[in-house]
Design a protein around this motif. Structure first.
Motif, mmCIF file in Angstrom:
data_model
loop_
_atom_site.group_PDB
_atom_site.id
_atom_site.type_symbol
_atom_site.label_atom_id
_atom_site.label_comp_id
_atom_site.label_asym_id
_atom_site.label_seq_id
_atom_site.Cartn_x
_atom_site.Cartn_y
_atom_site.Cartn_z
ATOM 1 N N UNK A 77 -69.854 -66.632 24.810
ATOM 2 C CA UNK A 77 -71.256 -66.202 24.833
ATOM 3 C C UNK A 77 -72.213 -67.202 24.212
ATOM 4 N N UNK A 78 -71.972 -68.484 24.432
ATOM 5 C CA UNK A 78 -72.759 -69.506 23.733
ATOM 6 C C UNK A 78 -74.237 -69.467 24.110
ATOM 7 N N UNK A 79 -74.522 -69.149 25.362
ATOM 8 C CA UNK A 79 -75.931 -69.056 25.773
ATOM 9 C C UNK A 79 -76.622 -67.885 25.093
ATOM 10 N N UNK A 80 -75.890 -66.791 24.893
ATOM 11 C CA UNK A 80 -76.450 -65.611 24.223
ATOM 12 C C UNK A 80 -76.735 -65.930 22.756
ATOM 13 N N UNK A 81 -75.812 -66.610 22.115
ATOM 14 C CA UNK A 81 -75.990 -66.973 20.706
ATOM 15 C C UNK A 81 -77.196 -67.884 20.527
ATOM 16 N N UNK A 82 -77.322 -68.892 21.385
ATOM 17 C CA UNK A 82 -78.465 -69.806 21.285
ATOM 18 C C UNK A 82 -79.778 -69.069 21.506
ATOM 19 N N UNK A 83 -79.784 -68.110 22.456
ATOM 20 C CA UNK A 83 -81.007 -67.351 22.727
ATOM 21 C C UNK A 83 -81.381 -66.460 21.548
ATOM 22 N N UNK A 84 -80.383 -65.855 20.901
ATOM 23 C CA UNK A 84 -80.657 -65.021 19.729
ATOM 24 C C UNK A 84 -81.228 -65.863 18.590
ATOM 25 N N UNK A 85 -80.667 -67.040 18.384
ATOM 26 C CA UNK A 85 -81.169 -67.931 17.338
ATOM 27 C C UNK A 85 -82.582 -68.383 17.639
ATOM 28 N N UNK A 86 -82.831 -68.733 18.881
ATOM 29 C CA UNK A 86 -84.168 -69.178 19.287
ATOM 30 C C UNK A 86 -85.190 -68.069 19.075
#
Length: 249
Positions: free
Chosen positions: A19-28
């Protein structure tokens, strides 16, 4: 026979488990309105993929990356990726950082390998800022394929006895754990991947039915409550020797 069929169907989708894209979006999303400099810690950072994705997704500010890992080659390689890396046993040692140091803490596909999660989440509660973002990625014990495996009398693949995982996690159980006594609040929970479907379908199904997805990606927030998460063990007894203090030599 069924196991071989399922393995064939899911082949090529395993990368979605992280889920790397999800993690980056949450951080952003967390850092959308914030200070010019952000500090991000990845617990069990491995190759550094999540940290690098987060840095790439955050525009217009400096993102300083930190990682801890129990595998020395990962730590040695961290410097070349501009990651401030430390070798650490996260189940028995303090995180080598000041209190309220980080804006974001990530632990992706890590806590299922650990027993002493009270200690781990207590250290996170210490080093992340009040209002800070914590992103946890874990295999989902209640995923569709694990439910099917149990139905036919098989051990769920995410918690094989002859395997690396020692803990099973579901959405509801993790929320009860992490919100105990008010040190954290859950902001959102999302799913990633959906066995045994191909990537295009898996992405849709995991978004619509996160409770059945292969992995859970959970965004939690540190509250303003003082103290550390480990204090919840002062009023609970779980008939096991969970760590409550740092290992001493």
């Amino acid at each position: 026979m069924l196991g071989n069929i399922l393995r064939t169907l899911k082949s090529g989708t395993e990368h979605l488990n992280y889920g790397r894209d999800i993690i980056a979006a949450m951080a952003q999303k967390h850092l959308k309105h914030g200070q010019d400099t952000a500090r991000v810690l990845d617990i069990g950072f491995g190759s550094g993929a999540d940290l690098l994705n987060i840095r790439q997704s955050i525009k217009g500010r400096e993102v300083i990356l930190y990682g801890v890992d129990g595998y020395e080659p990962h730590v040695q390689q961290g410097a070349s990726k501009k990651i401030n890396a430390s070798l650490l046993d996260i189940e028995s040692e303090r995180l080598p950082f000041e209190d309220q140091f980080f804006d974001i803490v990530v632990a992706n596909q890590v806590i299922e390998h650990t027993k002493d999660i009270f200690w781990i989440f207590s250290e996170i509660s210490r080093v992340v800022k009040p209002g800070g973002c914590v992103i946890i990625g874990v295999p989902n014990l209640a995923s569709l394929h694990c439910r099917v495996q149990l139905l036919i009398g098989k051990q769920p693949s995410c918690i094989e006895v002859l395997g690396p995982h020692v803990r099973g996690v579901t959405k509801e159980s993790f929320e009860r754990f992490v919100t105990a006594d008010g040190y954290y609040r859950v902001i959102e929970q999302k799913g990633s991947n959906f066995y045994p479907f191909p990537p295009a379908i898996a992405k849709i199904l995991s978004r619509l039915l996160p409770g059945f997805a292969v992995s859970l990606i959970i965004h939690i927030q540190r509250t303003e409550k003082s103290g550390k998460f480990i204090d919840i063990l002062k009023t609970r007894f779980f008939e096991t020797n969970f760590r409550t203090a740092e290992k001493t030599s």
